[in-house]
Design a protein around this motif. Structure first.
Motif, PDB file in Angstrom:
ATOM      1  N   VAL A  18      15.059  51.779  55.309  1.00 26.26           N
ATOM      2  CA  VAL A  18      16.054  51.472  56.353  1.00 26.26           C
ATOM      3  C   VAL A  18      17.152  52.520  56.345  1.00 26.26           C
ATOM      4  CG1 VAL A  18      17.873  49.842  57.022  1.00 26.26           C
ATOM      5  CG2 VAL A  18      15.612  48.992  56.421  1.00 26.26           C
ATOM      6  N   ASP A  21      15.739  56.095  57.342  1.00 29.39           N
ATOM      7  CA  ASP A  21      15.448  56.147  58.782  1.00 29.39           C
ATOM      8  C   ASP A  21      16.726  56.257  59.607  1.00 29.39           C
ATOM      9  OD1 ASP A  21      12.759  55.983  58.198  1.00 29.39           O
ATOM     10  OD2 ASP A  21      12.579  53.839  58.716  1.00 29.39           O
ATOM     11  N   GLN A  22      17.751  55.488  59.236  1.00 27.72           N
ATOM     12  CA  GLN A  22      19.010  55.540  59.983  1.00 27.72           C
ATOM     13  C   GLN A  22      19.677  56.905  59.830  1.00 27.72           C
ATOM     14  OE1 GLN A  22      20.117  53.772  62.288  1.00 27.72           O
ATOM     15  NE2 GLN A  22      22.167  54.618  62.504  1.00 27.72           N
ATOM     16  N   ARG A  25      17.934  59.244  62.089  1.00 32.46           N
ATOM     17  CA  ARG A  25      18.319  59.015  63.484  1.00 32.46           C
ATOM     18  C   ARG A  25      19.666  59.663  63.802  1.00 32.46           C
ATOM     19  NH1 ARG A  25      16.004  54.526  62.422  1.00 32.46           N
ATOM     20  NH2 ARG A  25      16.666  52.630  62.755  1.00 32.46           N
ATOM     21  N   ILE A  26      20.566  59.627  62.827  1.00 30.77           N
ATOM     22  CA  ILE A  26      21.883  60.247  63.002  1.00 30.77           C
ATOM     23  C   ILE A  26      21.740  61.765  63.116  1.00 30.77           C
ATOM     24  CG2 ILE A  26      24.076  60.687  61.805  1.00 30.77           C
ATOM     25  CD1 ILE A  26      23.828  57.825  60.634  1.00 30.77           C
ATOM     26  N   ARG A  99      21.557  47.856  56.594  1.00 37.24           N
ATOM     27  CA  ARG A  99      21.316  47.699  58.033  1.00 37.24           C
ATOM     28  C   ARG A  99      21.658  49.026  58.700  1.00 37.24           C
ATOM     29  NH1 ARG A  99      24.151  43.236  56.476  1.00 37.24           N
ATOM     30  NH2 ARG A  99      22.988  41.304  56.478  1.00 37.24           N
ATOM     31  N   PRO A 100      21.034  49.297  59.821  1.00 38.63           N
ATOM     32  CA  PRO A 100      21.360  50.552  60.509  1.00 38.63           C
ATOM     33  C   PRO A 100      22.830  50.632  60.921  1.00 38.63           C
ATOM     34  CG  PRO A 100      19.313  49.648  61.351  1.00 38.63           C
ATOM     35  CD  PRO A 100      19.894  48.611  60.436  1.00 38.63           C
ATOM     36  N   THR A 101      23.421  49.490  61.283  1.00 39.30           N
ATOM     37  CA  THR A 101      24.829  49.514  61.692  1.00 39.30           C
ATOM     38  C   THR A 101      25.709  49.704  60.464  1.00 39.30           C
ATOM     39  OG1 THR A 101      24.963  47.116  61.516  1.00 39.30           O
ATOM     40  CG2 THR A 101      24.459  48.008  63.685  1.00 39.30           C
ATOM     41  N   VAL A 103      26.225  52.520  58.787  1.00 39.61           N
ATOM     42  CA  VAL A 103      25.909  53.710  57.993  1.00 39.61           C
ATOM     43  C   VAL A 103      26.716  54.906  58.504  1.00 39.61           C
ATOM     44  CG1 VAL A 103      24.091  55.340  57.323  1.00 39.61           C
ATOM     45  CG2 VAL A 103      23.625  52.884  57.314  1.00 39.61           C
TER      46      VAL A 103
END
Length: 192
Positions: A18, A21-22, A25-26, A99-101, A103
């Motif tokens: 998780v 991956d985040q 994405r950033i 969680r992605p939020t 980070v």
């Protein structure tokens, strides 16, 4: 944040995925490591490092030894983990489950905090050096004034002229005067 090099030091698994991956994405260049290396990863901007509840920081290096921003990853808080976070000198903490939020905001805040900390440390270093220089100058001025029967202002002017003539700093001249003074003190007492 694009292009930021990041190391994630965490056991493989869903939680690690998780976070990795985040970060991708950033736009970060992510390198996943486990077990924790014996020294901080080189050429890395940010290190996310797992602080185990049962081991604290006993297997970790200190963030002081590291130029990178350090973000601690924790399962839960207990005295061992809290000590580990402090020993690690982390700029931020992320709690599990990841969680992605959050980070990105944690990453930005930790980098800003590290930048501010680095600027303060640089300022402190410069101030300490200025104080050492000032003490060196004061000692040399007093020594020269006593030995040559001058006022402090006249002694300082002599030192300043000597520094100018030799094209070296006043502090260097003062260090030489202080060194010579300590050698002379060893040769004979001043009150004779």
């Amino acid at each position: 944040m694009r292009g930021t090099s990041v190391a994630v030091i965490h056991p493989p698994g869903a939680d690690c995925n998780v976070l990795v991956d985040q970060l991708r994405r950033i736009g970060c260049n992510v390198k996943s490591l486990w077990p924790c290396p014996p020294s901080p990863p080189a050429t890395i901007d940010v290190v996310f490092v797992f602080v185990a509840a049962e081991r604290g920081s006993e297997h970790l290096w200190s963030g002081v030894d590291c130029e990178a921003v350090v973000i601690a990853l924790v399962d839960y808080e207990n005295p061992t983990v809290l000590k580990g976070i402090l020993d690690l000198n982390a700029q931020a903490v992320i709690n599990k489950p990841f969680r992605p939020t959050g980070v990105l905001s944690t990453l930005i805040l930790a980098r800003a905090s590290k930048g501010y900390q680095d600027r303060l440390l640089l300022k402190v270093t410069k101030l300490e050096e200025a104080l050492r220089s000032r003490r060196e100058i004061e000692r040399a001025v007093k020594l020269l004034a006593e030995r040559q029967g001058l006022t402090d202002i006249q002694a300082y002017e002599q030192i300043r002229r000597q520094a100018s003539n030799k094209r070296i700093s006043v502090v260097e001249v003062c260090a030489a005067v202080n060194s010579a003074g300590s050698v002379l003190d060893g040769l004979w007492p001043l009150d004779r």
